[in-house]
Design an enzyme around this catalytic site. Structure first.
Site, PDB file in Angstrom:
ATOM      1  N   GLY A  46       0.840  -1.193   0.000  1.00  0.00           N
ATOM      2  CA  GLY A  46       0.000   0.000   0.000  1.00  0.00           C
ATOM      3  C   GLY A  46       0.873   1.240   0.000  1.00  0.00           C
ATOM      4  O   GLY A  46       2.075   1.173   0.310  1.00  0.00           O
ATOM      5  N   GLN A  51       2.651  10.013   1.925  1.00  0.00           N
ATOM      6  CA  GLN A  51       3.997   9.466   2.124  1.00  0.00           C
ATOM      7  C   GLN A  51       4.995   9.952   1.073  1.00  0.00           C
ATOM      8  O   GLN A  51       6.197   9.808   1.264  1.00  0.00           O
ATOM      9  CB  GLN A  51       3.949   7.930   2.128  1.00  0.00           C
ATOM     10  N   CYS A  91       5.331  -0.324   7.695  1.00  0.00           N
ATOM     11  CA  CYS A  91       5.075   0.938   6.985  1.00  0.00           C
ATOM     12  C   CYS A  91       6.339   1.343   6.237  1.00  0.00           C
ATOM     13  O   CYS A  91       7.429   1.322   6.817  1.00  0.00           O
ATOM     14  CB  CYS A  91       4.683   2.024   7.985  1.00  0.00           C
ATOM     15  N   LEU A  92       6.182   1.718   4.985  1.00  0.00           N
ATOM     16  CA  LEU A  92       7.343   2.125   4.191  1.00  0.00           C
ATOM     17  C   LEU A  92       7.946   3.429   4.721  1.00  0.00           C
ATOM     18  O   LEU A  92       9.095   3.735   4.433  1.00  0.00           O
ATOM     19  CB  LEU A  92       6.946   2.277   2.714  1.00  0.00           C
ATOM     20  N   HIS A 133      -4.953   1.572   7.505  1.00  0.00           N
ATOM     21  CA  HIS A 133      -3.590   2.093   7.694  1.00  0.00           C
ATOM     22  C   HIS A 133      -3.335   3.248   6.716  1.00  0.00           C
ATOM     23  O   HIS A 133      -2.831   4.305   7.107  1.00  0.00           O
ATOM     24  CB  HIS A 133      -2.602   0.933   7.473  1.00  0.00           C
ATOM     25  N   GLU A 134      -3.696   3.047   5.440  1.00  0.00           N
ATOM     26  CA  GLU A 134      -3.440   4.092   4.427  1.00  0.00           C
ATOM     27  C   GLU A 134      -4.339   5.307   4.658  1.00  0.00           C
ATOM     28  O   GLU A 134      -3.913   6.446   4.458  1.00  0.00           O
ATOM     29  CB  GLU A 134      -3.642   3.538   3.013  1.00  0.00           C
ATOM     30  N   HIS A 137      -2.851   7.586   7.109  1.00  0.00           N
ATOM     31  CA  HIS A 137      -1.823   8.473   6.527  1.00  0.00           C
ATOM     32  C   HIS A 137      -2.470   9.751   5.993  1.00  0.00           C
ATOM     33  O   HIS A 137      -1.921  10.844   6.139  1.00  0.00           O
ATOM     34  CB  HIS A 137      -1.097   7.770   5.375  1.00  0.00           C
TER      35      HIS A 137
HETATM   36  O1  K1U Z   1       3.777   2.335   4.139  1.00  0.00           O
HETATM   37  C1  K1U Z   1       2.694   1.847   3.906  1.00  0.00           C
HETATM   38  O2  K1U Z   1       1.674   2.420   4.231  1.00  0.00           O
HETATM   39  C2  K1U Z   1       2.645   0.512   3.203  1.00  0.00           C
HETATM   40  C3  K1U Z   1       2.597  -0.672   4.145  1.00  0.00           C
HETATM   41  C4  K1U Z   1       1.167  -1.181   4.168  1.00  0.00           C
HETATM   42  C5  K1U Z   1       0.784  -2.089   5.294  1.00  0.00           C
HETATM   43  C6  K1U Z   1       1.439  -3.282   5.533  1.00  0.00           C
HETATM   44  C7  K1U Z   1       1.032  -4.129   6.557  1.00  0.00           C
HETATM   45  C8  K1U Z   1      -0.039  -3.783   7.348  1.00  0.00           C
HETATM   46  C9  K1U Z   1      -0.678  -2.586   7.119  1.00  0.00           C
HETATM   47  C10 K1U Z   1      -0.275  -1.747   6.086  1.00  0.00           C
HETATM   48  C11 K1U Z   1       3.547  -1.733   3.606  1.00  0.00           C
HETATM   49  O3  K1U Z   1       3.421  -2.175   2.512  1.00  0.00           O
HETATM   50  S1  K1U Z   1       4.825  -2.261   4.641  1.00  0.00           S
HETATM   51  C12 K1U Z   1       5.634  -3.541   3.673  1.00  0.00           C
HETATM   52  C13 K1U Z   1       4.882  -4.825   3.609  1.00  0.00           C
HETATM   53  O4  K1U Z   1       3.969  -5.030   4.381  1.00  0.00           O
HETATM   54  C14 K1U Z   1       5.224  -5.843   2.593  1.00  0.00           C
HETATM   55  C15 K1U Z   1       6.298  -5.694   1.750  1.00  0.00           C
HETATM   56  C16 K1U Z   1       6.586  -6.668   0.812  1.00  0.00           C
HETATM   57  C17 K1U Z   1       5.814  -7.780   0.715  1.00  0.00           C
HETATM   58  C18 K1U Z   1       4.747  -7.964   1.560  1.00  0.00           C
HETATM   59  C19 K1U Z   1       4.443  -6.991   2.489  1.00  0.00           C
HETATM   60 ZN    ZN Z   2       2.287   3.341   6.225  1.00  0.00          ZN
END
Ligand code: K1U
Ligand code: ZN
Length: 167
Positions: A46, A51, A91-92, A133-134, A137
């Site tokens: 996401g 972000q 979260c990225l 979550h998004e 943000h």
């Molecule tokens: O930064 C963000 O908002 C994105 C975040 C989304 C998220 C993940 C898990 C729970 C709630 C929201 C991410 O993508 S973090 C990275 C991640 O979860 C992932 C990366 C590569 C493969 C699978 C998952």
């Molecule tokens: Zn996030």
């Protein structure tokens, strides 16, 4: 298009409230394409416009295994929320930190799709977690703000130290 730089916590810009999109036009479609490219490259499941320092109510999500089911949600609003469930989140904008957060277990979200068409989506499981979550943000809220003050301070110190080391 180059990948968009992702802002890292505790950057104050992550606390900006996003504005609604007035019209889904070519510029918004380009923003969606850039967000998607940046999310896939990260990689993540996401990404919210906040972000990448664009303060419009636009998010992209793809929780599919083969990354072929892109969802773009413009001006999302939760119209129904039920139950409570805990899930581990990442979260990225908070790289390397994974913590458990409690949120609504199932939601119905209303949004404009990429064509500007009003759409309703029912979600549970990881999709419901990711949408909430998004959407946080877009309100200027980062998931670590659900944690205790002590945990937040430790995470801030860790990320600041890591940023100094990579300079
Ligand atoms: O930064 C963000 O908002 C994105 C975040 C989304 C998220 C993940 C898990 C729970 C709630 C929201 C991410 O993508 S973090 C990275 C991640 O979860 C992932 C990366 C590569 C493969 C699978 C998952
Ligand atoms: Zn996030």
């Amino acid at each position: 298009m180059p990948l968009l730089p992702i802002i890292h916590y505790p950057d104050e810009r992550l606390h900006t409230q996003a504005q609604p999109v007035a019209v889904v036009d070519g510029q918004i479609r380009q923003l969606v394409a850039d967000l998607a490219e940046t999310m896939y490259a990260a990689p993540g499941i996401g990404l919210a416009a906040t972000q990448v320092d664009v303060h419009l109510r636009v998010i992209v999500i793809d929780i599919s295994e083969n990354k072929g089911k892109l969802l773009s949600l413009i001006n999302p609003v939760i119209v129904k929320a039920e139950g409570r469930a805990v899930h581990e989140e990442g979260c990225l904008s908070v790289p390397g930190i994974y913590e458990t957060v409690a949120r609504a277990a199932s939601i119905t979200v209303k949004f404009l799709d990429i064509e500007g068409k009003e759409t309703l989506l029912e979600a549970d499981g990881l999709l419901a977690v990711c949408i909430q979550h998004e959407m946080d943000h877009l309100l200027g809220k980062v998931f670590v703000e659900y944690l205790s003050r002590l945990k937040q301070s430790r995470i801030k110190l860790k990320l600041k130290k890591r940023a100094r080391e990579t300079m």
